[in-house]
Each structure stands twice: as structure tokens, then as C-alpha cells.
Write a protein that holds these residues in place. Structure first.
Motif, PDB file in Angstrom:
ATOM      1  N   ARG A 234       0.874  -3.358   1.090  1.00 54.01           N
ATOM      2  CA  ARG A 234       0.812  -3.200   2.544  1.00 54.01           C
ATOM      3  C   ARG A 234       0.139  -1.893   2.929  1.00 54.01           C
ATOM      4  O   ARG A 234      -0.751  -1.856   3.773  1.00 54.01           O
ATOM      5  CB  ARG A 234       2.219  -3.250   3.135  1.00 54.01           C
ATOM      6  N   GLU A 235       0.559  -0.806   2.281  1.00 52.71           N
ATOM      7  CA  GLU A 235      -0.047   0.490   2.566  1.00 52.71           C
ATOM      8  C   GLU A 235      -1.505   0.508   2.128  1.00 52.71           C
ATOM      9  O   GLU A 235      -2.366   1.073   2.813  1.00 52.71           O
ATOM     10  CB  GLU A 235       0.746   1.594   1.849  1.00 52.71           C
ATOM     11  N   SER A 236      -1.798  -0.117   1.010  1.00 54.36           N
ATOM     12  CA  SER A 236      -3.178  -0.184   0.530  1.00 54.36           C
ATOM     13  C   SER A 236      -4.077  -0.915   1.528  1.00 54.36           C
ATOM     14  O   SER A 236      -5.191  -0.480   1.823  1.00 54.36           O
ATOM     15  CB  SER A 236      -3.226  -0.895  -0.832  1.00 54.36           C
ATOM     16  N   THR A 237      -3.573  -2.021   2.059  1.00 58.63           N
ATOM     17  CA  THR A 237      -4.358  -2.803   3.023  1.00 58.63           C
ATOM     18  C   THR A 237      -4.571  -2.023   4.312  1.00 58.63           C
ATOM     19  O   THR A 237      -5.655  -2.068   4.909  1.00 58.63           O
ATOM     20  CB  THR A 237      -3.645  -4.139   3.317  1.00 58.63           C
ATOM     21  N   ARG A 238      -3.557  -1.287   4.747  1.00 60.73           N
ATOM     22  CA  ARG A 238      -3.688  -0.471   5.960  1.00 60.73           C
ATOM     23  C   ARG A 238      -4.737   0.622   5.768  1.00 60.73           C
ATOM     24  O   ARG A 238      -5.580   0.851   6.646  1.00 60.73           O
ATOM     25  CB  ARG A 238      -2.348   0.152   6.316  1.00 60.73           C
ATOM     26  N   LEU A 239      -4.716   1.273   4.608  1.00 60.61           N
ATOM     27  CA  LEU A 239      -5.695   2.326   4.323  1.00 60.61           C
ATOM     28  C   LEU A 239      -7.105   1.748   4.204  1.00 60.61           C
ATOM     29  O   LEU A 239      -8.075   2.388   4.636  1.00 60.61           O
ATOM     30  CB  LEU A 239      -5.313   3.057   3.034  1.00 60.61           C
ATOM     31  N   LEU A 240      -7.223   0.557   3.630  1.00 58.92           N
ATOM     32  CA  LEU A 240      -8.534  -0.079   3.537  1.00 58.92           C
ATOM     33  C   LEU A 240      -9.081  -0.391   4.918  1.00 58.92           C
ATOM     34  O   LEU A 240     -10.276  -0.180   5.191  1.00 58.92           O
ATOM     35  CB  LEU A 240      -8.442  -1.361   2.707  1.00 58.92           C
ATOM     36  N   ALA A 241      -8.232  -0.892   5.821  1.00 60.03           N
ATOM     37  CA  ALA A 241      -8.682  -1.224   7.174  1.00 60.03           C
ATOM     38  C   ALA A 241      -9.207   0.016   7.892  1.00 60.03           C
ATOM     39  O   ALA A 241     -10.244  -0.033   8.577  1.00 60.03           O
ATOM     40  CB  ALA A 241      -7.540  -1.858   7.964  1.00 60.03           C
ATOM     41  N   ALA A 242      -8.501   1.140   7.723  1.00 58.10           N
ATOM     42  CA  ALA A 242      -8.950   2.382   8.364  1.00 58.10           C
ATOM     43  C   ALA A 242     -10.262   2.860   7.761  1.00 58.10           C
ATOM     44  O   ALA A 242     -11.166   3.319   8.486  1.00 58.10           O
ATOM     45  CB  ALA A 242      -7.868   3.455   8.207  1.00 58.10           C
TER      46      ALA A 242
END
Length: 447
Positions: free
Chosen positions: A429-437
Motif C-alpha cells: 500500500r505504501e509502495s503504491t502511494r509512493l509510486l503514484a506521487a
């Protein structure tokens, strides 16, 4: 999972009978290299025999025959074997102990404890017979598996039941990456297989890369480089049997096998000793026949089962296309991750060569937005890599191309995204959020 179904599976496995009744005791007539030849007894391919001398006893497996001559491959050391030594085929089934008691234990290729922590004390035994799974009965892979590594979670997303190859040269952080996944994965059970490693490396991996936290929910199966080729082969098979057992209980298993290359090399030693002619760069045909048989046992289970997500490391010294094992594995697996020495030398760990790596099931286990974000990241990263030489020697003039200018500005941030400490765990979840940013920044500067 359904307890009734599980009971039926265990009962079926435990009630399987031997394939034949052994004959009278035979004797050794010849020893050539690794191969023992015996006469006077009958045994089937894959059966075990006990070799007896006045001073010791050891086991050997039947790997071939020629009329009444049996070809045996010893599991242990044959020092002191004598002409005419007794050969006794064993009637009992080959079984391994399985159960939750295996968690936290370190085993050899015969599933016997190496850690000095006493007997396993498991509740079940299963035969050493591979169970073929009808491909039409396997569930579809449609759910991602969190491995705790940001770059894999986002740009090479792995599905539960997927099989991937980890292609690496020596000294690029392969063992460290495996250790990171054991600590950070959301899988219920981790099975680690270390084959052909130096004894020092086995202990270092368990104590440093795996650690106490990772070992608590893991089973480690190991056969160092000084063990017999048959023991190295059996280690890979034992690790897969154990993973299959936990999968059959409805658990999601992460299988890490290091390495598929040494498994193939061990099989080559056995095949050449048995007289099989080499075909491709010294590898007999049986090596390439056994690779898919081992790999296809992992993956998604049927309705009431769990899954085995497998990472197989492949040692590469030159180009992948010129390495027969790497080339064969690449065609069988569901994706490949290549570790780059150049990135490792610049301090980027895990040193994943993003352009040369791919997860074939990423579109099936991620959302459309995730795929678009990963595409934006890869596109900008690729622009910099294609122009890296011009940038490095100062031949590129700033302002000549807006895309390249943006790639140069963003490159340090892209490398920072790909870099992760060996003790850091970043969930999906955190990885996906950082990728989106990060992807938003990548798209913002593009013309």
C-alpha cells in the motif's frame, strides 16, 4: 481451508504404497567416479538401497540400470567402500516429516535437522512423490503478493502463485534481496532452499540476511557445496515438497530457491556419471527435462488450497542468451528480475535493472492506474538510460530536448525510489502511494 478436504488429501498421501517388493541382497561390482554399480538385486528407478561394509553403512539411490546391473548414486560419503559390499534394496517408502513444527528449523536434503534443536516432532509424514496438478484445476492468479520491497511491489508486482527468476552475477546483493523478502513478505510461510553454497555463506544468510524474525516463520533447507550432487538435488525437491504441504493446508507460501543453476549442475553431474551424453554446453537433455517438472509443481493450488509464489535465482556470468540454464528458465518462468553490477557499484540496492526486468502478470494483479503510474516511471527512467553516455561525457547540451532535461532532473529521485535499506520493510500500500506521487512528478515535466 475445508478440514474434511485436507484430511482426505493427507490420508491419500499417507496410504500410498511402495512401487515394488525388493529382491535379495546384491553386491557392488564396480565404482567409477561418483557411480556405484551393483548386481544380484532388483530395484526401480528412484528407490533407495543401503550399502553395507564391515565398518559403515550409507544410502544410495537407483538412477539407472543395464539389464541386471544397477547404477547407484550415493547420498553421502563413500570413503572406505570395498569390492563386493552388500547392497540391500529398501522396502519402506521414502517419506519426509511435515507440519507446523518445521517453522524455524534448518534441514538437510533428506529433511533431517541440522540446527541441533532436537527431533522435528512433526505430526504427519508424506511420501517423496511429486503430485501432478491438472493445469485446468488451478485457480487464476489475480491477487498481488506483498514482498516488502518497494521496487518489486510497484514496478514488478508479483501475483500469488507466480514464478519468477532472479538473474544475478556474484556480488550484486542477491542474498540480501532474498533476506529482505523473507522479512517483508505477507506470505504465511517462507521456505528457503540454499543449494551448493559455501558453508560460510549458509550461516551468514541465516544469521544476517534472514535473522531471528525471518527464521520464525521460515523453513530452511540447505545442502552446501561439499555435499553429494544427489543431496543437492534432493534439497530442492524437499523444499518444494514442504512448500506443497503448506499450500495444501490453504496457506500462501513464498518459496526462495538459491539457486536453480546449482540444481541443474548437480543434475548434470548425476546424468554424466550415469553415461548420458552431453547436449547443450555440457548439459545432458535430462537437465532441461527436470527444470519444468520442478518449477511446475509450484504456483496456484486448486479451490481449497493456497499458493506457492516462487523466486528461483539463476547465476549468470555472461549474456543470458548464451547461458543454457538461464535461457531455459527464462522461457519457463512467469517473469524475470535482473540484478545489475553497475547499479550495485553505484550503491543502489536492490540493484534491479529495471529495463531488463519484467513481471508478466503485473497487468493481472494491479489496477489500471497502477499500470499507468509504473509506465510513466519506466518511461522517464528509460529516457535517461538511453542517453546516459552522452550525459556522462558532457556531450548533451541542456535545453536540447525537454524530455531528456526532465529525465536528468528526476533521475536522482528515481534512483532514490529504487533504493531500499536491507532492514526496511515497505508494504504494498505504501509502495503504491509512493509510486503514484513519483509518477505525478514524472508526468508533470513531460512536454
Amino acid at each position: 481451508m475445508n478440514p474434511t478436504k485436507m484430511k482426505e488429501v493427507l490420508t491419500k498421501l499417507e496410504q500410498q504404497t511402495p512401487r515394488f517388493k525388493p529382491s535379495v541382497t546384491g553386491h557392488l561390482v564396480r565404482v567409477v567416479g561418483l557411480m556405484l554399480e551393483a548386481k544380484g538385486c532388483q530395484a526401480a528407478i528412484g528407490d533407495m538401497c543401503r550399502i553395507e561394509t564391515p565398518t559403515q553403512k550409507f544410502l544410495a539411490e537407483v538412477i539407472g540400470f543395464d539389464n541386471d546391473l544397477l547404477f547407484l548414486m550415493p547420498i553421502g560419503d563413500v570413503h572406505g567402500v570395498l569390492p563386493g559390499a552388500k547392497v540391500l534394496p529398501l522396502a519402506e517408502k521414502q517419506e519426509i516429516e511435515v507440519g507446523p513444527e518445521l517453522l524455524g528449523r534448518i534441514l538437510d536434503g533428506n529433511a533431517q535437522p541440522l540446527d541441533g534443536a532436537g527431533p522435528l516432532g512433526t505430526s504427519h509424514r508424506i511420501p517423496r512423490l511429486s503430485q501432478h496438478v491438472n493445469p485446468l484445476n488451478r485457480r487464476k492468479i489475480d491477487e498481488p503478493l506483498d514482498v516488502g520491497v518497494r521496487s518489486i511491489n510497484t514496478l514488478l508486482t508479483v501475483g500469488k502463485g507466480q514464478r519468477l527468476g532472479l538473474f544475478a552475477r556474484s556480488g550484486v546483493g542477491k542474498s540480501v534481496l532474498l533476506g529482505m523478502m523473507t522479512k517483508g513478505t505477507e506470505a504465511d510461510v517462507v521456505v528457503v532452499c540454499l543449494v551448493g553454497e559455501r558453508g560460510r555463506e549458509v550461516k551468514e544468510f541465516i544469521e544476517e540476511s534472514l535473522g531471528d524474525e525471518g527464521l520464525q516463520r521460515s523453513v530452511v533447507v540447505t545442502s552446501p557445496a561439499d555435499t553429494s550432487p544427489l543431496m543437492r538435488i534432493r534439497s530442492c525437491e524437499t523444499a518444494t515438497f514442504i512448500a506443497e504441504y503448506f499450500r495444501d493446508q490453504g496457506l500462501n507460501v513464498l518459496l526462495l530457491m538459491d539457486s536453480l543453476t546449482r540444481y541443474s549442475q548437480a543434475q548434470r553431474e548425476v546424468a554424466l556419471a550415469a553415461g548420458e551424453p552431453p547436449a547443450t554446453k555440457g548439459y545432458p537433455p535430462s537437465v532441461f527435462a527436470r527444470l519444468p517438472r520442478l518449477i511446475e509443481r509450484t504456483g496456484q493450488g486448486i479451490d481449497y488450497q493456497g499458493s506457492i509464489t516462487a523466486f528461483y535465482t539463476i547465476l549468470v556470468e555472461g549474456e543470458i542468451e548464451h547461458d543454457p540454464i538461464a535461457d531455459a528458465a527464462k522461457a519457463i518462468l512467469d517473469g524475470h528480475i535482473l540484478l545489475s553490477r553497475e547499479l550495485a557499484e553505484t550503491g543502489v540496492y536492490p540493484a534491479i535493472d529495471l529495463e531488463a526486468s519484467i513481471s508478466r502478470l503485473l497487468p493481472m494483479v494491479t489496477t489500471t492506474q497502477h499500470q499507468e503510474d509504473a509506465r510513466s516511471f519506466r518511461q522517464l527512467y528509460s529516457i535517461y538510460q538511453r542517453n546516459r553516455d552522452l550525459i556522462g561525457i558532457g556531450a548533451y547540451v541542456s535545453g536540447s530536448d525537454r524530455k531528456i532535461d526532465h529525465a536528468i532532473d528526476m533521475h536522482p529521485h528515481l534512483l532514490q525510489f529504487l533504493t531500499q535499506g536491507m532492514n526496511d520493510v515497505i508494504d504494498i500500500r505504501e509502495s503504491t502511494r509512493l509510486l503514484a506521487a513519483m509518477a505525478q512528478q514524472c508526468r508533470a515535466g513531460m512536454p
